[in-house]
Motif scaffolding. Structure first.
Motif, PDB file in Angstrom:
ATOM      1  N   ASN A   1       0.698  -1.254   0.143  1.00 14.22           N
ATOM      2  CA  ASN A   1       0.022  -0.080  -0.259  1.00 14.22           C
ATOM      3  C   ASN A   1       0.913   1.281  -0.020  1.00 14.22           C
ATOM      4  OD1 ASN A   1      -2.280  -1.502   0.143  1.00 14.22           O
ATOM      5  ND2 ASN A   1      -2.264  -1.561   2.458  1.00 14.22           N
ATOM      6  N   PRO A   2       0.522   2.229  -1.046  1.00 17.97           N
ATOM      7  CA  PRO A   2       1.698   3.274  -0.956  1.00 17.97           C
ATOM      8  C   PRO A   2       1.357   4.450   0.105  1.00 17.97           C
ATOM      9  CG  PRO A   2      -0.265   3.365  -2.692  1.00 17.97           C
ATOM     10  CD  PRO A   2      -0.381   2.154  -1.980  1.00 17.97           C
ATOM     11  N   VAL A   3       2.562   4.875   0.329  1.00 10.23           N
ATOM     12  CA  VAL A   3       2.843   6.006   1.443  1.00 10.23           C
ATOM     13  C   VAL A   3       2.385   7.417   0.552  1.00 10.23           C
ATOM     14  CG1 VAL A   3       4.148   5.054   2.793  1.00 10.23           C
ATOM     15  CG2 VAL A   3       4.948   6.198   1.135  1.00 10.23           C
ATOM     16  N   ILE A   4       2.075   8.216   1.310  1.00 11.35           N
ATOM     17  CA  ILE A   4       2.003   9.880   0.474  1.00 11.35           C
ATOM     18  C   ILE A   4       3.064  10.693   0.667  1.00 11.35           C
ATOM     19  CG2 ILE A   4       0.412  11.796   0.786  1.00 11.35           C
ATOM     20  CD1 ILE A   4      -1.860   9.919   0.690  1.00 11.35           C
ATOM     21  N   GLU A   5       3.275  11.549  -0.114  1.00 10.12           N
ATOM     22  CA  GLU A   5       4.269  12.658  -0.028  1.00 10.12           C
ATOM     23  C   GLU A   5       3.532  13.778  -0.529  1.00 10.12           C
ATOM     24  OE1 GLU A   5       7.984  12.021  -1.963  1.00 10.12           O
ATOM     25  OE2 GLU A   5       8.342  14.376  -2.202  1.00 10.12           O
ATOM     26  N   LEU A   6       3.829  14.745   0.189  1.00  8.98           N
ATOM     27  CA  LEU A   6       2.864  15.974   0.030  1.00  8.98           C
ATOM     28  C   LEU A   6       3.612  17.140  -0.489  1.00  8.98           C
ATOM     29  CD1 LEU A   6       0.415  16.098   3.099  1.00  8.98           C
ATOM     30  CD2 LEU A   6      -0.089  15.412   0.790  1.00  8.98           C
ATOM     31  N   LYS A   7       3.405  17.937  -1.120  1.00  7.58           N
ATOM     32  CA  LYS A   7       4.079  19.286  -1.460  1.00  7.58           C
ATOM     33  C   LYS A   7       3.010  20.367  -1.565  1.00  7.58           C
ATOM     34  CE  LYS A   7       7.055  21.599  -4.744  1.00  7.58           C
ATOM     35  NZ  LYS A   7       8.241  21.385  -5.526  1.00  7.58           N
ATOM     36  N   GLU A   8       3.001  21.241  -0.724  1.00  9.04           N
ATOM     37  CA  GLU A   8       2.273  22.555  -0.661  1.00  9.04           C
ATOM     38  C   GLU A   8       2.855  23.684  -1.507  1.00  9.04           C
ATOM     39  OE1 GLU A   8       0.690  23.819   3.086  1.00  9.04           O
ATOM     40  OE2 GLU A   8      -0.334  25.425   2.165  1.00  9.04           O
ATOM     41  N   ILE A   9       1.865  24.052  -2.302  1.00 11.49           N
ATOM     42  CA  ILE A   9       2.406  25.187  -3.232  1.00 11.49           C
ATOM     43  C   ILE A   9       1.671  26.623  -2.715  1.00 11.49           C
ATOM     44  CG2 ILE A   9       1.928  25.931  -5.574  1.00 11.49           C
ATOM     45  CD1 ILE A   9       3.610  23.434  -5.512  1.00 11.49           C
ATOM     46  N   THR A  10       2.242  27.664  -2.705  1.00 17.75           N
ATOM     47  CA  THR A  10       1.756  28.892  -2.235  1.00 17.75           C
ATOM     48  C   THR A  10       2.361  29.882  -3.275  1.00 17.75           C
ATOM     49  OG1 THR A  10       3.848  29.602  -1.157  1.00 17.75           O
ATOM     50  CG2 THR A  10       2.257  28.168  -0.018  1.00 17.75           C
ATOM     51  N   ASP A  11       1.736  31.118  -3.058  1.00 14.98           N
ATOM     52  CA  ASP A  11       2.178  32.148  -3.713  1.00 14.98           C
ATOM     53  C   ASP A  11       4.018  32.432  -4.043  1.00 14.98           C
ATOM     54  OD1 ASP A  11      -0.254  32.640  -4.669  1.00 14.98           O
ATOM     55  OD2 ASP A  11      -0.707  34.399  -3.211  1.00 14.98           O
ATOM     56  N   GLN A  12       4.471  31.921  -2.758  1.00 10.32           N
ATOM     57  CA  GLN A  12       5.845  32.310  -2.728  1.00 10.32           C
ATOM     58  C   GLN A  12       6.496  31.015  -3.235  1.00 10.32           C
ATOM     59  OE1 GLN A  12       3.903  33.080   0.215  1.00 10.32           O
ATOM     60  NE2 GLN A  12       4.244  35.172  -0.729  1.00 10.32           N
ATOM     61  N   THR A  13       6.185  29.749  -3.944  1.00 13.10           N
ATOM     62  CA  THR A  13       6.679  28.880  -4.459  1.00 13.10           C
ATOM     63  C   THR A  13       7.358  29.252  -5.759  1.00 13.10           C
ATOM     64  OG1 THR A  13       4.954  27.237  -3.472  1.00 13.10           O
ATOM     65  CG2 THR A  13       6.257  26.388  -5.299  1.00 13.10           C
ATOM     66  N   VAL A  14       8.702  28.710  -5.723  1.00 13.16           N
ATOM     67  CA  VAL A  14       9.408  28.977  -6.707  1.00 13.16           C
ATOM     68  C   VAL A  14       9.134  27.642  -7.867  1.00 13.16           C
ATOM     69  CG1 VAL A  14      11.938  29.183  -7.561  1.00 13.16           C
ATOM     70  CG2 VAL A  14      11.327  30.056  -5.303  1.00 13.16           C
ATOM     71  N   PRO A  15       8.967  28.274  -9.103  1.00  9.18           N
ATOM     72  CA  PRO A  15       8.581  27.083 -10.198  1.00  9.18           C
ATOM     73  C   PRO A  15       9.584  26.221 -10.247  1.00  9.18           C
ATOM     74  CG  PRO A  15       8.190  29.379 -11.037  1.00  9.18           C
ATOM     75  CD  PRO A  15       8.751  29.668  -9.768  1.00  9.18           C
ATOM     76  N   ALA A  16       9.453  24.975 -10.427  1.00 15.01           N
ATOM     77  CA  ALA A  16      10.541  24.116 -10.691  1.00 15.01           C
ATOM     78  C   ALA A  16       9.796  23.009 -11.416  1.00 15.01           C
ATOM     79  CB  ALA A  16      10.696  23.390  -9.191  1.00 15.01           C
ATOM     80  N   ALA A  17      10.766  22.076 -12.036  1.00 16.28           N
ATOM     81  CA  ALA A  17      10.418  21.141 -12.893  1.00 16.28           C
ATOM     82  C   ALA A  17      10.279  19.876 -12.118  1.00 16.28           C
ATOM     83  CB  ALA A  17      11.266  20.725 -13.737  1.00 16.28           C
ATOM     84  N   GLU A  18       9.060  19.143 -12.178  1.00 15.88           N
ATOM     85  CA  GLU A  18       8.796  17.892 -11.452  1.00 15.88           C
ATOM     86  C   GLU A  18       9.230  16.746 -12.149  1.00 15.88           C
ATOM     87  OE1 GLU A  18       7.379  17.549  -8.246  1.00 15.88           O
ATOM     88  OE2 GLU A  18       7.174  19.755  -8.093  1.00 15.88           O
ATOM     89  N   LYS A  19       9.656  15.846 -11.348  1.00 13.31           N
ATOM     90  CA  LYS A  19      10.330  14.633 -12.116  1.00 13.31           C
ATOM     91  C   LYS A  19       9.482  13.423 -11.972  1.00 13.31           C
ATOM     92  CE  LYS A  19      14.490  16.561 -13.022  1.00 13.31           C
ATOM     93  NZ  LYS A  19      13.863  17.862 -13.315  1.00 13.31           N
ATOM     94  N   GLU A  20       8.638  13.359 -10.981  1.00  6.77           N
ATOM     95  CA  GLU A  20       7.763  12.075 -10.712  1.00  6.77           C
ATOM     96  C   GLU A  20       6.193  12.522 -10.831  1.00  6.77           C
ATOM     97  OE1 GLU A  20       8.952  10.140  -7.133  1.00  6.77           O
ATOM     98  OE2 GLU A  20      10.227  11.715  -6.709  1.00  6.77           O
ATOM     99  N   PRO A  21       5.508  11.451 -11.320  1.00  2.00           N
ATOM    100  CA  PRO A  21       3.996  11.597 -11.430  1.00  2.00           C
ATOM    101  C   PRO A  21       3.472  12.224 -10.187  1.00  2.00           C
ATOM    102  CG  PRO A  21       4.856   9.372 -11.844  1.00  2.00           C
ATOM    103  CD  PRO A  21       5.933  10.015 -11.251  1.00  2.00           C
ATOM    104  N   PHE A  22       2.635  12.996 -10.380  1.00  2.00           N
ATOM    105  CA  PHE A  22       1.861  13.652  -8.895  1.00  2.00           C
ATOM    106  C   PHE A  22       0.147  13.760  -9.268  1.00  2.00           C
ATOM    107  CE2 PHE A  22       2.910  17.272 -11.738  1.00  2.00           C
ATOM    108  CZ  PHE A  22       1.840  18.049 -11.703  1.00  2.00           C
ATOM    109  N   PHE A  23      -0.267  13.898  -8.345  1.00  2.00           N
ATOM    110  CA  PHE A  23      -1.646  14.140  -8.317  1.00  2.00           C
ATOM    111  C   PHE A  23      -2.003  15.683  -7.849  1.00  2.00           C
ATOM    112  CE2 PHE A  23      -1.666  10.007  -7.687  1.00  2.00           C
ATOM    113  CZ  PHE A  23      -2.615   9.153  -8.627  1.00  2.00           C
TER     114      PHE A  23
END
Ligand code: FMN
Length: 155
Positions: free
Chosen positions: A36-58
């Motif tokens: 059963n998969p675990v969860i990793e979270l990334k919160e985006i805010t107005d301060q988040t610096v744009p970055a290239a995601e390397k992995e599939p996400f929801f």
């Protein structure tokens, strides 16, 4: 190890609350069965610096639209734009496996509309929705949906 990676935005904390409970539920499920998969979270805010995601996400997307009545006005996205812009940047949409919307059914036709707009704009599936902070049934249901999507992807 399979993982459910989630990008989200949360203005008033409901989405953060739901995802904290979802992550705790995933951890528990993973301890019962390591498949059963675990969860990793990334919160985006107005301060988040744009970055290239390397992995599939929801993407978990709450709804804030300008004071419309849910029927014939109010379709302009407010507050959550940083998430859409982040997904649109760096070809990140190519890694998006789908969106989950949240909102309040009092908004009628506008219920979860931002997530539906993202699904259309980024050509990804609209996987599920829940209201406000979500219930424990929502947590189980949505964990099931996301786990299935991850398993499909890994086949
Ligand atoms: C100003 C405002 C506008 C909103 N507009 C909508 C809407 O158009 N459709 C909807 O389904 N929910 C709408 N909601 C409800 C939010 O999407 C809901 O409370 C959500 O859980 C907020 O998530 P957050 O606390 O993580 O920011 C609105 C809430 C506020 C405060």
């Amino acid at each position: 190890m399979s993982k459910i990676y989630i990008l989200f935005i949360s203005i008033e904390g409901n989405t953060r609350s739901f995802l904290t409970r979802l992550a705790a539920f995933a951890k528990q499920q993973h301890s019962i069965n390591p498949k059963n998969p675990v969860i990793e979270l990334k919160e985006i805010t107005d301060q988040t610096v744009p970055a290239a995601e390397k992995e599939p996400f929801f993407a978990f997307v709450p709804t804030y639209l300008d004071g419309g009545n849910g029927i014939d006005s109010g379709y302009t996205e407010l507050m959550t734009n940083a998430l859409g812009e982040y997904i649109a940047s760096n070809s990140n949409a190519d890694h998006c496996l789908g969106v989950v919307g949240s909102g309040n059914k009092n908004f009628n036709e506008q219920y979860c509309l931002t997530a539906r707009q993202y699904a259309y704009e980024f050509k990804v599936p609209f996987l599920a929705d829940y209201e406000l902070r979500g219930t424990s049934e929502d947590v189980e249901r949505i964990y099931g949906i996301l786990s299935k999507e991850v398993a499909k992807k890994e086949q």
